[in-house]
Design a protein around this motif. Structure first.
Motif, PDB file in Angstrom:
ATOM      1  N   LYS A 166       0.833  -1.209   0.000  1.00  0.00           N
ATOM      2  CA  LYS A 166       0.000   0.000   0.000  1.00  0.00           C
ATOM      3  C   LYS A 166       0.869   1.261   0.000  1.00  0.00           C
ATOM      4  N   LYS A 167       1.924   1.243   0.794  1.00  0.00           N
ATOM      5  CA  LYS A 167       2.839   2.389   0.910  1.00  0.00           C
ATOM      6  C   LYS A 167       3.446   2.748  -0.439  1.00  0.00           C
ATOM      7  N   TYR A 168       3.868   1.729  -1.186  1.00  0.00           N
ATOM      8  CA  TYR A 168       4.524   1.951  -2.476  1.00  0.00           C
ATOM      9  C   TYR A 168       3.538   1.955  -3.650  1.00  0.00           C
ATOM     10  N   ASN A 169       2.260   1.780  -3.323  1.00  0.00           N
ATOM     11  CA  ASN A 169       1.223   1.782  -4.368  1.00  0.00           C
ATOM     12  C   ASN A 169       1.553   0.763  -5.467  1.00  0.00           C
ATOM     13  N   LEU A 170       1.845  -0.467  -5.045  1.00  0.00           N
ATOM     14  CA  LEU A 170       2.235  -1.521  -5.971  1.00  0.00           C
ATOM     15  C   LEU A 170       1.011  -2.336  -6.395  1.00  0.00           C
ATOM     16  N   ASN A 171       0.952  -2.666  -7.656  1.00  0.00           N
ATOM     17  CA  ASN A 171      -0.133  -3.495  -8.175  1.00  0.00           C
ATOM     18  C   ASN A 171       0.305  -4.960  -8.089  1.00  0.00           C
ATOM     19  N   VAL A 172       0.086  -5.558  -6.915  1.00  0.00           N
ATOM     20  CA  VAL A 172       0.526  -6.937  -6.667  1.00  0.00           C
ATOM     21  C   VAL A 172      -0.682  -7.854  -6.569  1.00  0.00           C
ATOM     22  N   LYS A 173      -0.673  -8.905  -7.366  1.00  0.00           N
ATOM     23  CA  LYS A 173      -1.693  -9.955  -7.260  1.00  0.00           C
ATOM     24  C   LYS A 173      -1.235 -10.924  -6.184  1.00  0.00           C
ATOM     25  N   LYS A 174      -2.006 -11.015  -5.092  1.00  0.00           N
ATOM     26  CA  LYS A 174      -1.630 -11.893  -3.987  1.00  0.00           C
ATOM     27  C   LYS A 174      -2.492 -13.141  -3.984  1.00  0.00           C
ATOM     28  N   LEU A 175      -1.830 -14.286  -3.836  1.00  0.00           N
ATOM     29  CA  LEU A 175      -2.520 -15.570  -3.738  1.00  0.00           C
ATOM     30  C   LEU A 175      -2.042 -16.277  -2.487  1.00  0.00           C
ATOM     31  N   HIS A 176      -2.918 -17.071  -1.894  1.00  0.00           N
ATOM     32  CA  HIS A 176      -2.494 -17.862  -0.743  1.00  0.00           C
ATOM     33  C   HIS A 176      -1.950 -19.200  -1.219  1.00  0.00           C
ATOM     34  N   MET A 177      -1.621 -20.071  -0.288  1.00  0.00           N
ATOM     35  CA  MET A 177      -0.903 -21.290  -0.639  1.00  0.00           C
ATOM     36  C   MET A 177      -1.680 -22.131  -1.652  1.00  0.00           C
ATOM     37  N   LEU A 178      -0.960 -22.636  -2.647  1.00  0.00           N
ATOM     38  CA  LEU A 178      -1.539 -23.452  -3.704  1.00  0.00           C
ATOM     39  C   LEU A 178      -1.006 -24.880  -3.587  1.00  0.00           C
ATOM     40  N   ASN A 179      -1.743 -25.838  -4.154  1.00  0.00           N
ATOM     41  CA  ASN A 179      -1.195 -27.198  -4.180  1.00  0.00           C
ATOM     42  C   ASN A 179      -0.162 -27.285  -5.297  1.00  0.00           C
ATOM     43  N   GLN A 180       0.493 -28.433  -5.426  1.00  0.00           N
ATOM     44  CA  GLN A 180       1.623 -28.541  -6.346  1.00  0.00           C
ATOM     45  C   GLN A 180       1.214 -28.346  -7.803  1.00  0.00           C
ATOM     46  N   LYS A 181       0.076 -28.894  -8.195  1.00  0.00           N
ATOM     47  CA  LYS A 181      -0.368 -28.742  -9.584  1.00  0.00           C
ATOM     48  C   LYS A 181      -0.693 -27.284  -9.901  1.00  0.00           C
ATOM     49  N   GLN A 182      -1.313 -26.603  -8.939  1.00  0.00           N
ATOM     50  CA  GLN A 182      -1.618 -25.183  -9.135  1.00  0.00           C
ATOM     51  C   GLN A 182      -0.331 -24.354  -9.185  1.00  0.00           C
ATOM     52  N   LEU A 183       0.622 -24.729  -8.317  1.00  0.00           N
ATOM     53  CA  LEU A 183       1.895 -24.007  -8.296  1.00  0.00           C
ATOM     54  C   LEU A 183       2.630 -24.129  -9.621  1.00  0.00           C
ATOM     55  N   ALA A 184       2.600 -25.326 -10.206  1.00  0.00           N
ATOM     56  CA  ALA A 184       3.278 -25.533 -11.484  1.00  0.00           C
ATOM     57  C   ALA A 184       2.722 -24.585 -12.547  1.00  0.00           C
ATOM     58  N   LYS A 185       1.427 -24.382 -12.543  1.00  0.00           N
ATOM     59  CA  LYS A 185       0.818 -23.477 -13.517  1.00  0.00           C
ATOM     60  C   LYS A 185       1.120 -22.016 -13.192  1.00  0.00           C
ATOM     61  N   LEU A 186       1.231 -21.726 -11.895  1.00  0.00           N
ATOM     62  CA  LEU A 186       1.594 -20.366 -11.507  1.00  0.00           C
ATOM     63  C   LEU A 186       3.038 -20.068 -11.921  1.00  0.00           C
ATOM     64  N   TYR A 187       3.954 -21.009 -11.642  1.00  0.00           N
ATOM     65  CA  TYR A 187       5.342 -20.815 -12.077  1.00  0.00           C
ATOM     66  C   TYR A 187       5.418 -20.639 -13.592  1.00  0.00           C
ATOM     67  N   SER A 188       4.580 -21.385 -14.321  1.00  0.00           N
ATOM     68  CA  SER A 188       4.574 -21.295 -15.783  1.00  0.00           C
ATOM     69  C   SER A 188       4.111 -19.926 -16.258  1.00  0.00           C
ATOM     70  N   ALA A 189       3.316 -19.265 -15.424  1.00  0.00           N
ATOM     71  CA  ALA A 189       2.825 -17.924 -15.764  1.00  0.00           C
ATOM     72  C   ALA A 189       3.844 -16.839 -15.445  1.00  0.00           C
ATOM     73  N   ILE A 190       4.843 -17.188 -14.617  1.00  0.00           N
ATOM     74  CA  ILE A 190       5.852 -16.218 -14.186  1.00  0.00           C
ATOM     75  C   ILE A 190       7.006 -16.187 -15.187  1.00  0.00           C
ATOM     76  N   ASP A 191       7.397 -14.982 -15.581  1.00  0.00           N
ATOM     77  CA  ASP A 191       8.551 -14.822 -16.472  1.00  0.00           C
ATOM     78  C   ASP A 191       9.856 -14.738 -15.676  1.00  0.00           C
ATOM     79  N   VAL A 192       9.838 -13.963 -14.581  1.00  0.00           N
ATOM     80  CA  VAL A 192      11.024 -13.796 -13.737  1.00  0.00           C
ATOM     81  C   VAL A 192      10.642 -14.143 -12.301  1.00  0.00           C
ATOM     82  N   PHE A 193      11.298 -15.156 -11.763  1.00  0.00           N
ATOM     83  CA  PHE A 193      11.006 -15.610 -10.400  1.00  0.00           C
ATOM     84  C   PHE A 193      12.106 -15.120  -9.472  1.00  0.00           C
TER      85      PHE A 193
END
Length: 359
Positions: free
Chosen positions: A232-259
């Motif tokens: 909020k302080k830095y006015n950042l547009n961050v999509k926050k997700l809570h813990m995902l299972n392994q299959k969901q995480l794999a798809k999330l990592y696949s959506a990420i360009d830079v980890f």
């Protein structure tokens, strides 16, 4: 058929799907290899009262299980919180073979609370037959700081990475309401001390033209409110997700360009999240310390930045973004070749060999 009792104060639950998943993975390897495995584990609790009740039941259940059953091996994960239990079980069943799997701040304390458990750890270690560590980095700690013999300390990388699960999937950004046209920069980990979530937020705050990027963070933890305040302080547009299972995480990592893996914990024994991200095609930038140094080669399969230095992390993010497509593809290919060495199908024999070596 030999019988194994696994005890651990970390294990996945519906709410915390990734918490202690390495324990679940090792149990699966042993079961599939013909061992009869019983798991007595404590799942993550949120309050002091539920922790007190949970630990009491965890200890009681494990002791009763040992008293009324026969086991060839006791396999204890996260030794600081299982040390007393190991001591009790060894007294009840003196012939049981004890394998301890250390993971992080159970032997490399991060604060005064962690320090309180170390005397018990040191008291129990002489009772064990084998100590399993996730990396060369941690093997050296157990030999040099805890004075275990090299023959006693084995390396097995926390259950490895299941490449049948963690692989690249196309067109995943829309699954998480991420903008397909934007570069996605992400963090996956707990909001806890020294995990580096604040380094990540500081770094992305420093980026110019932030509207060109989409930021995503996955996790929960005691410091999540502080993370929200910083966003909020830095006015950042961050999509926050809570813990995902392994299959969901794999798809999330696949959506990420830079980890980004900004941990600055001395107790970061390996860092499976880095390997998982690399398996799914995310270019990984990690702190140049502790566990990630076991598998990242700077400028070859990923990148290092100076620990606790958001300015340097920002510079490395910009460097990655400026790479050509062919250069990025070479990094991704090299990363995948590295992860293949940690494929659960390739490393399972290491764990089995450890158990077979104990007579």
């Amino acid at each position: 058929m030999k019988k194994i009792l696994i005890i651990s104060n970390m294990y996945p639950s519906k709410k915390y799907k990734h918490y202690g998943v390495f324990v679940e993975n090792t149990a699966k390897i042993l079961k599939e290899s013909g061992y009869k495995v019983t798991v007595s584990a404590l799942k993550k609790k949120d309050t002091k009262m539920t922790k007190l009740v949970g630990y009491s039941w965890f200890y009681f259940k494990a002791i009763v299980t040992v008293m009324f059953g026969y086991y060839d091996y006791l396999y204890a994960h996260y030794i600081s919180h299982c040390a007393l239990l190991v001591k009790i079980i060894k007294k009840i069943k003196p012939n049981i073979k004890v394998i301890v799997n250390v993971h992080g701040n159970d032997v490399v304390p991060e604060n005064e609370h962690d320090e309180k458990f170390i005397p018990m750890v040191k008291e129990v270690l002489p009772m064990i037959d084998i100590c399993i560590t996730p990396s060369q980095y941690f093997q050296d700690i157990m030999i040099n700081q805890y004075h275990l013999s090299k023959d006693t300390v084995k390396i097995f990388p926390s259950g490895g990475v299941d490449l049948n699960v963690f692989k690249h999937f196309d067109h995943c950004k829309t699954l998480f309401d991420l903008d397909e046209k934007k570069t996605v920069i992400g963090y996956v980990g707990r909001y806890e001390i020294r995990k580096g979530w604040e380094i990540f937020l500081e770094a992305i705050h420093l980026l110019e033209n932030r509207d060109q990027y989409q930021f995503v963070m996955v996790g929960t933890g005691e410091e999540e409110d502080q993370a929200d305040e910083m966003i909020k302080k830095y006015n950042l547009n961050v999509k926050k997700l809570h813990m995902l299972n392994q299959k969901q995480l794999a798809k999330l990592y696949s959506a990420i360009d830079v980890f980004c893996f900004p941990t600055y914990r001395k107790s970061e024994s390996l860092g499976l999240v880095g390997l998982e991200a690399m398996a799914c095609g995310a270019i990984t930038i990690a702190s140049n310390m502790a566990g990630p140094t076991s598998y990242i080669e700077d400028n070859k399969n990923g990148f290092f930045f100076q620990p606790c230095n958001p300015q340097d992390l920002k510079a490395k993010i910009e460097h990655v973004l400026q790479l050509s497509q062919s250069e990025k593809e070479e990094i991704r290919n090299n990363a995948y070749e590295t992860v293949k060495k940690y494929d659960v199908d390739q490393i399972s024999h290491i764990l089995l060999d450890i158990f077979e070596s104990i007579h």
